[in-house]
Design a protein around this motif. Structure first.
Motif, short mmCIF file in Angstrom:
data_model
loop_
_atom_site.label_atom_id
_atom_site.label_comp_id
_atom_site.label_asym_id
_atom_site.label_seq_id
_atom_site.Cartn_x
_atom_site.Cartn_y
_atom_site.Cartn_z
N ASP A 92 53.98 7.50 25.48
CA ASP A 92 52.57 7.83 25.28
C ASP A 92 52.33 8.60 23.98
O ASP A 92 51.21 9.04 23.72
N GLU A 93 53.36 8.75 23.17
CA GLU A 93 53.21 9.28 21.82
C GLU A 93 53.16 8.11 20.83
O GLU A 93 53.78 7.08 21.06
N PRO A 94 52.41 8.26 19.74
CA PRO A 94 52.28 7.15 18.78
C PRO A 94 53.64 6.66 18.27
O PRO A 94 54.58 7.45 18.10
N LEU A 95 53.71 5.37 18.01
CA LEU A 95 54.95 4.76 17.51
C LEU A 95 55.44 5.47 16.25
O LEU A 95 56.65 5.61 16.05
N HIS A 96 54.52 5.92 15.39
CA HIS A 96 54.92 6.50 14.10
C HIS A 96 55.11 8.01 14.17
O HIS A 96 55.13 8.69 13.14
N ARG A 185 53.29 6.60 34.26
CA ARG A 185 52.20 7.57 34.27
C ARG A 185 51.75 7.83 35.71
O ARG A 185 51.46 8.95 36.09
N ASP A 186 51.71 6.75 36.53
CA ASP A 186 51.29 6.88 37.91
C ASP A 186 51.75 5.66 38.69
O ASP A 186 51.95 4.58 38.12
N ARG A 187 51.92 5.84 39.99
CA ARG A 187 52.19 4.74 40.92
C ARG A 187 51.02 4.69 41.89
O ARG A 187 50.72 5.70 42.54
N ILE A 188 50.37 3.52 42.00
CA ILE A 188 49.08 3.43 42.67
C ILE A 188 49.09 2.30 43.69
O ILE A 188 49.53 1.19 43.38
N ASP A 189 48.60 2.60 44.89
CA ASP A 189 48.43 1.58 45.93
C ASP A 189 47.03 0.99 45.77
O ASP A 189 46.03 1.70 45.81
N VAL A 190 46.98 -0.33 45.56
CA VAL A 190 45.70 -1.00 45.34
C VAL A 190 45.34 -1.84 46.56
O VAL A 190 46.13 -2.68 47.00
N GLN A 191 44.16 -1.61 47.08
CA GLN A 191 43.63 -2.43 48.17
C GLN A 191 42.20 -2.81 47.81
O GLN A 191 41.38 -1.95 47.51
N GLY A 192 41.91 -4.10 47.80
CA GLY A 192 40.59 -4.56 47.41
C GLY A 192 40.35 -4.34 45.93
O GLY A 192 41.05 -4.89 45.09
N GLU A 193 39.36 -3.50 45.61
CA GLU A 193 39.06 -3.18 44.22
C GLU A 193 39.26 -1.69 43.99
O GLU A 193 39.01 -0.87 44.87
N ARG A 194 39.70 -1.36 42.77
CA ARG A 194 39.91 0.03 42.43
C ARG A 194 39.74 0.19 40.93
O ARG A 194 40.10 -0.70 40.15
N SER A 195 39.22 1.34 40.52
CA SER A 195 39.03 1.63 39.09
C SER A 195 39.84 2.86 38.71
O SER A 195 40.14 3.72 39.55
N LEU A 196 40.19 2.93 37.44
CA LEU A 196 40.97 4.04 36.92
C LEU A 196 40.53 4.30 35.49
O LEU A 196 40.34 3.36 34.71
N THR A 197 40.34 5.55 35.13
CA THR A 197 40.03 5.95 33.76
C THR A 197 41.14 6.86 33.26
O THR A 197 41.55 7.81 33.94
N ASP A 198 41.64 6.57 32.07
CA ASP A 198 42.73 7.35 31.50
C ASP A 198 42.59 7.30 29.98
O ASP A 198 41.59 6.78 29.45
N SER A 199 43.57 7.78 29.27
CA SER A 199 43.50 7.78 27.80
C SER A 199 44.89 7.75 27.22
O SER A 199 45.87 8.12 27.88
#
Length: 399
Positions: A92-96, A185-199
């Motif tokens: 999650d750090e820039p390649l350069h 970054r995270d492990r998430i259980d998805v059922q139906g529909e789910r949203s996530l906001t990150d950066s």
């Protein structure tokens, strides 16, 4: 280990000399003559760099390319392994990023790029660095090969999934079995529909693992706020840890996997292919660009035999990595696929083999049988089976 010291300018670059540790007896990952060998190779390559000139902001590329060269010179030593645990923890750090550690681990990005595009591209890169900063020379190199930073980083992230006990011999990194595995970054259980906001920052990525119903189709759409340019790559994983086929998506194109390919775990990389406005700015201080993921899980419904709607359609090769042709079979059959132009000219023919009843997909990269990019226009996919069935689907290609 050693150092390369620049001297006077020779008009187009700098002369330099190198120094090397005299015994490598303590506190070194590699010791003895092997340490002398890789250090000499690494520092020698720096003298080549100085022959092209040097800018402080190019340090990341100077180091990552020297790590690549030392492994080319002495592939059996693998001194660069020492940098990989930290690198895999900080994707999650820039390649350069140049912090005295990250830039050495980033040598595996060059291993990926030159393995797929040819070692000669490194010489082209250095010739371009005479005229522009290394970050922008690398961007120009990627564009010249018909890719983008978002797509290249997504593909590279995909390679990083196939490491450690997930490595597949003959695919991706040569030494992948000896690499660490990525951290999520995270492990998430998805059922139906789910949203996530990150950066994540420019030229970096976030990795997720989703647990999903293996009897369902699964899709992920991404969009961003501001200047981020986000791409996706993902691969399904069996409970045993065995990975399926890597799917790479260009900027803003959704990731989609059918129930027939869904093994219950989905590893997904979200990459930010935006290039910083300045190569001089310390990569560690770059702002984080916000992205939004929308995950959708849909149970597989009974489908008639034949094609389902292609994804996407209109297919834009400059935006989408490929078009996914979905087809359903109601009985066992040998399957043949042919793609023709609107004028009836054959573009591509594939024998897809023996298939049982079920839903399948074929990924077309918009190229003909000779590997050439096809022109804009209307194309038809024709599926025939040994049972005498024939199905046709129209595809619009827009450049």
């Amino acid at each position: 280990y050693g150092a390369t010291v620049p001297e006077s300018s020779n008009g187009s670059g700098l002369t330099a000399y190198l120094t090397v540790e005299n015994d490598f007896s303590e506190n070194f990952f590699t010791k003895g003559l092997d340490a002398v060998r890789v250090t000499t190779a690494h520092e020698y390559f720096h003298t080549i760099h100085f022959g092209y000139g040097f800018r402080n902001e190019d340090l990341f590329f100077v180091e990552m390319s020297s790590v690549w060269f030392e492994d080319e010179a002495y592939a059996e030593i693998n001194d660069y392994y020492v940098y990989l645990p930290s690198f895999f923890r900080t994707l999650d750090e820039p390649l350069h990023t140049a912090n005295g550690w990250h830039e050495y681990g980033a040598g595996i990005f060059l291993k990926y790029w030159l393995a797929t595009r040819g070692k000669g591209r490194l010489r082209v890169l250095w010739e371009n660095i005479r005229r522009r900063q290394a970050l922008f020379a690398l961007e120009q190199e990627i564009l010249s090969q018909g890719s983008t930073f978002a797509q290249a980083l997504a593909e590279f992230a995909g390679w990083c999934f196939y490491t450690g006990n997930r490595a597949q011999p003959g695919l991706f990194f040569d030494d992948a079995a000896d690499f660490p595995t990525v951290e999520y970054r995270d492990r998430i259980d998805v059922q139906g529909e789910r949203s996530l906001t990150d950066s994540t920052k420019a030229l970096s990525m976030q990795l997720y693992q989703f647990t999903v119903d293996p009897a369902s189709d699964f899709s992920v759409a991404v969009n961003g706020d501001g200047r981020g340019i986000f791409g996706l790559s993902g691969v399904s994983e069996l409970p045993t840890g065995e990975l399926g086929t890597l799917l790479v998506r260009q900027a803003l194109a959704p990731y989609f996997i059918t129930a027939t390919e869904n093994d219950g775990l989905i590893n997904l990389a979200v990459v930010n292919g935006a290039t910083p406005a300045s190569a001089v700015t310390d990569a560690r201080t770059l702002p984080r660009d916000v992205f939004h993921l929308r995950m959708t899980l849909r149970a597989l419904e009974a489908q008639p035999a034949g094609f389902l709607a292609p994804r996407p359609n209109r297919y834009q090769p400059d935006l989408h990595a490929g078009v996914t042709l979905l087809y359903n079979l109601l009985e066992n059959a040998d399957v043949h696929l042919k793609i023709i132009s609107e004028a009836g000219q054959a573009v591509l023919e594939e024998h897809l083999g023996r298939r049982g009843a079920g839903l399948y997909s074929f990924e077309w990269n918009g190229r003909n049988a000779s590997g050439e990019r096809i022109a804009s226009g209307i194309y038809f996919a024709i599926l025939t089976t040994s049972g005498g069935e024939k199905f046709m689907e129209k595809i619009a290609v827009v450049r």
